[in-house]
Design a protein around this motif. Structure first.
Motif, PDB file in Angstrom:
ATOM      1  N   TYR A 193     -31.317  -3.638  18.760  1.00  0.00           N
ATOM      2  CA  TYR A 193     -31.952  -2.798  19.774  1.00  0.00           C
ATOM      3  C   TYR A 193     -33.402  -2.487  19.403  1.00  0.00           C
ATOM      4  O   TYR A 193     -34.297  -2.547  20.256  1.00  0.00           O
ATOM      5  N   ALA A 194     -33.651  -2.150  18.147  1.00  0.00           N
ATOM      6  CA  ALA A 194     -35.006  -1.768  17.734  1.00  0.00           C
ATOM      7  C   ALA A 194     -35.986  -2.919  17.938  1.00  0.00           C
ATOM      8  O   ALA A 194     -37.149  -2.705  18.302  1.00  0.00           O
ATOM      9  N   LEU A 195     -35.532  -4.151  17.708  1.00  0.00           N
ATOM     10  CA  LEU A 195     -36.414  -5.313  17.914  1.00  0.00           C
ATOM     11  C   LEU A 195     -36.805  -5.432  19.380  1.00  0.00           C
ATOM     12  O   LEU A 195     -38.001  -5.568  19.710  1.00  0.00           O
ATOM     13  N   PHE A 196     -35.827  -5.377  20.277  1.00  0.00           N
ATOM     14  CA  PHE A 196     -36.132  -5.495  21.698  1.00  0.00           C
ATOM     15  C   PHE A 196     -36.952  -4.289  22.185  1.00  0.00           C
ATOM     16  O   PHE A 196     -37.788  -4.432  23.082  1.00  0.00           O
ATOM     17  N   HIS A 197     -36.719  -3.125  21.596  1.00  0.00           N
ATOM     18  CA  HIS A 197     -37.501  -1.938  21.932  1.00  0.00           C
ATOM     19  C   HIS A 197     -38.981  -2.172  21.614  1.00  0.00           C
ATOM     20  O   HIS A 197     -39.861  -1.834  22.425  1.00  0.00           O
ATOM     21  N   LEU A 198     -39.267  -2.769  20.459  1.00  0.00           N
ATOM     22  CA  LEU A 198     -40.658  -3.049  20.072  1.00  0.00           C
ATOM     23  C   LEU A 198     -41.301  -4.064  21.004  1.00  0.00           C
ATOM     24  O   LEU A 198     -42.463  -3.921  21.393  1.00  0.00           O
ATOM     25  N   GLY A 220     -47.403   6.997   9.235  1.00  0.00           N
ATOM     26  CA  GLY A 220     -48.669   6.826   9.938  1.00  0.00           C
ATOM     27  C   GLY A 220     -48.511   6.362  11.369  1.00  0.00           C
ATOM     28  O   GLY A 220     -49.513   6.150  12.072  1.00  0.00           O
ATOM     29  N   GLN A 221     -47.267   6.154  11.806  1.00  0.00           N
ATOM     30  CA  GLN A 221     -46.945   5.714  13.164  1.00  0.00           C
ATOM     31  C   GLN A 221     -47.719   4.449  13.557  1.00  0.00           C
ATOM     32  O   GLN A 221     -48.420   4.395  14.564  1.00  0.00           O
ATOM     33  N   ALA A 222     -47.563   3.431  12.734  1.00  0.00           N
ATOM     34  CA  ALA A 222     -48.241   2.157  12.997  1.00  0.00           C
ATOM     35  C   ALA A 222     -47.510   1.031  12.283  1.00  0.00           C
ATOM     36  O   ALA A 222     -46.780   1.257  11.304  1.00  0.00           O
ATOM     37  N   GLY A 244     -41.095   8.277  19.521  1.00  0.00           N
ATOM     38  CA  GLY A 244     -39.778   7.772  19.877  1.00  0.00           C
ATOM     39  C   GLY A 244     -39.471   6.447  19.208  1.00  0.00           C
ATOM     40  O   GLY A 244     -38.348   6.222  18.733  1.00  0.00           O
ATOM     41  N   THR A 245     -40.464   5.535  19.154  1.00  0.00           N
ATOM     42  CA  THR A 245     -40.264   4.240  18.506  1.00  0.00           C
ATOM     43  C   THR A 245     -40.054   4.412  17.008  1.00  0.00           C
ATOM     44  O   THR A 245     -39.256   3.698  16.396  1.00  0.00           O
ATOM     45  N   VAL A 246     -40.758   5.368  16.395  1.00  0.00           N
ATOM     46  CA  VAL A 246     -40.571   5.646  14.967  1.00  0.00           C
ATOM     47  C   VAL A 246     -39.127   6.049  14.701  1.00  0.00           C
ATOM     48  O   VAL A 246     -38.493   5.598  13.738  1.00  0.00           O
ATOM     49  N   ARG A 305     -36.343   4.135  12.346  1.00  0.00           N
ATOM     50  CA  ARG A 305     -35.655   4.851  11.264  1.00  0.00           C
ATOM     51  C   ARG A 305     -34.137   4.682  11.398  1.00  0.00           C
ATOM     52  O   ARG A 305     -33.431   4.441  10.403  1.00  0.00           O
ATOM     53  N   ARG A 306     -33.624   4.804  12.617  1.00  0.00           N
ATOM     54  CA  ARG A 306     -32.194   4.622  12.823  1.00  0.00           C
ATOM     55  C   ARG A 306     -31.764   3.201  12.467  1.00  0.00           C
ATOM     56  O   ARG A 306     -30.706   2.983  11.868  1.00  0.00           O
TER      57      ARG A 306
END
Length: 530
Positions: free
Chosen positions: A309-314, A337-339, A372-374, A378-379
């Protein structure tokens, strides 16, 4: 240097058995014997003398013409140009030894003045092989060059001498490719018709015969489209530019051959009307389709429990390329640093997965992450650590942020197939995985991001590329722009009657204005003095 035209025959002395040569008593007969030429050549590199000889001419005139041609070639270098004289001697020595036709004077003059080799006779195919072997570029580009050379260039123009390649040869090559496309399309249509007919046949024998006929047909093949033809021309143009640098040729015909223009497909949004049409016919309106914001949200909600999920979210929100997402490493992500930094990618080269640098210098970039993406990453990281612990020694340490269930890295082609299966399972209108990146651009624009910011997020080197290709304008954006434009005009302070131009007014308005003018005229009348 000395040279001459001579006449001789193959008659032999009956007593000695030796040839008479030029002393044959029959040489005074007009048709007896043949004519030949001899011309002294400049000494070779070792200082040895050498001579150009050729015979078999039917007349003295014919022999003299060739002797004059040889002397004209020898006259090209200056008298004091020892290196040039030796090069010309090497050329004529090879021509005589191999019984080759005399080289064209003007072509030889051009080569000599430009410093090109006079003796090399390399073909286009030989040069392309040498050129490709010496290229120091990324493996994916080498693979594309090699495919163009192997499938198109060598089979069609590989046997032509490099220095004799002309624009006409290339025009014929591309015309032949187009004609071959017609044959491929016709064969594909016949095979498709046979497949459809097979579905309707009843009876074992009839179906067996239909399958046999189908097996004898050519397989489905892809035509060589306009984009591929331009890639082929670009490959040849790059190679011939290097040939010019090496002074093998002076003209690049690939830079002058004309091809059909290629219109880059524009992205279309899956509006309700297009979705309904697709469900009714199964046809996609464009090769490039983009989800609406709601459709993207529905996809992400539908795969919330998926391990990727995280990959498709990015990809959906930050527009990473497929290979960039597969190649992302834990050290590339700065959650505090949110990057994240796009520093590498995975590419499929002839079935082998390799790690490469990003597609271009602009592709090597920093991408900002929202809170939200961070949290999503993390999850994912927490979940992956748990899976790694459970796998134990079976875990494959690939060093990637996103992996398969056993830790191996994700092949880009597999990821596209997996994405297609997820979309089909959720019953969403179909898009390619790359179109999810297109959608990231349109969503960012809808959120108010500047085009330059979107360009940097996507890693494009050209602002125009971002504006023209990767931004399918959402209907909401177009509607908001229309409303904003109307507000600029309607908010100018002048009230207009709907349907009238700025230079006209309604009838009631005109009568009201006349009454006001009469009242104003009465007030302005001068009262009489008391």
């Amino acid at each position: 240097m000395r040279g001459s035209v001579f006449r001789r025959c193959a008659c032999r002395d009956p007593e000695t058995g030796k040839q008479y040569g030029q002393s044959c008593p029959k040489l005074n007969q007009r048709r007896h014997g043949t004519w030949g030429v001899r011309q002294e050549l400049p000494q070779d590199a070792g200082g040895d003398r050498r001579t150009f000889r050729r015979s078999g001419y039917t007349s003295a005139t014919e022999a003299q013409a060739d002797l004059d041609a040889v002397r004209a070639l020898l006259a090209l270098p200056e008298v004091d140009d020892e290196d040039g004289r030796q090069r010309m001697g090497d050329l004529l020595e090879r021509v005589a030894a191999n019984r080759e036709p005399l080289p064209d004077l003007e072509e030889t003059r051009r080569k000599f003045r430009s410093g090109q080799s006079l003796t090399a006779r390399i073909t286009v195919g030989e040069f392309l092989d040498t050129w490709l072997a010496g290229r120091k570029i990324r493996a994916s580009t080498i693979n594309r060059y090699g495919r163009d050379i192997r499938l198109h260039l060598k089979p069609r123009i590989g046997d032509i001498r490099l220095d004799r390649l002309r624009v006409s040869h290339l025009s014929e090559m591309f015309n032949a490719i187009v004609e071959r496309n017609i044959e491929i399309e016709e064969a594909n249509a016949l095979r498709l018709a046979a497949v459809e007919e097979l579905k309707t046949l009843r009876g074992r024998e009839r179906r067996r015969a239909a399958r046999a006929a189908l097996a004898g047909m050519p397989p489905f093949r892809r035509p060589v489209g306009p984009t591929t033809r331009r890639h082929v021309r670009a490959t040849l143009r790059a190679a011939l530019n290097d040939a010019i640098t090496q002074e093998l040729i002076t003209f690049n015909p690939a830079a002058h051959v004309e091809l059909d223009s290629v219109n880059r497909p524009k992205g279309l949004v899956w509006t309700d009307e297009r979705v309904a049409q697709w469900r009714a016919t199964g046809e996609r309106p464009s090769p490039v389709m983009v989800w609406t914001t709601e459709q993207t949200a529905a996809f992400l909600d539908g795969i919330a429990d998926d391990e990727l999920y995280a990959l498709f979210h990015l990809v959906a929100l930050r527009g990473l390329r497929r290979g960039e997402a597969c190649g992302l490493r834990p050290e590339d992500v700065d959650l505090n640093g949110q990057a994240l930094t796009v520093a590498t990618q995975l590419v499929d080269i002839n079935g082998e997965i390799e790690e490469n640098a990003p597609k271009s210098d602009a592709g090597n970039r920093m991408v900002a992450l929202d809170r939200g993406t961070v949290k999503v990453i993390r999850r994912h990281d927490k979940r992956q650590r748990k899976v790694r612990e459970e796998a134990g020694v079976a875990w494959v340490e690939s060093g990637r942020l996103f992996t398969r269930s056993n830790g191996e890295w994700i092949e880009p082609t597999w990821l596209s197939d997996y994405f297609d299966r997820l979309v089909k399972r959720l019953d969403l209108p179909p898009i390619r995985l790359h179109d999810l990146r297109h959608g990231a651009a349109t969503i960012a624009l809808k959120a108010g991001a500047e085009m330059k910011v979107v360009q940097e997020m996507l890693g494009h080197s050209s602002y125009a590329l971002t504006a023209d290709t990767y931004t399918a304008v959402l209907p909401e954006l177009a509607m908001e722009a229309a409303e904003a434009t109307a507000r600029l005009i309607s908010g100018r302070g002048t009230k207009r009657t709907p349907g009238l131009t700025s230079g006209s007014r309604g009838g009631k308005a005109s009568k009201s204005a006349s009454k006001k003018d009469r009242k104003k005229s009465k007030k302005q009348q001068v009262k009489p003095a008391a």
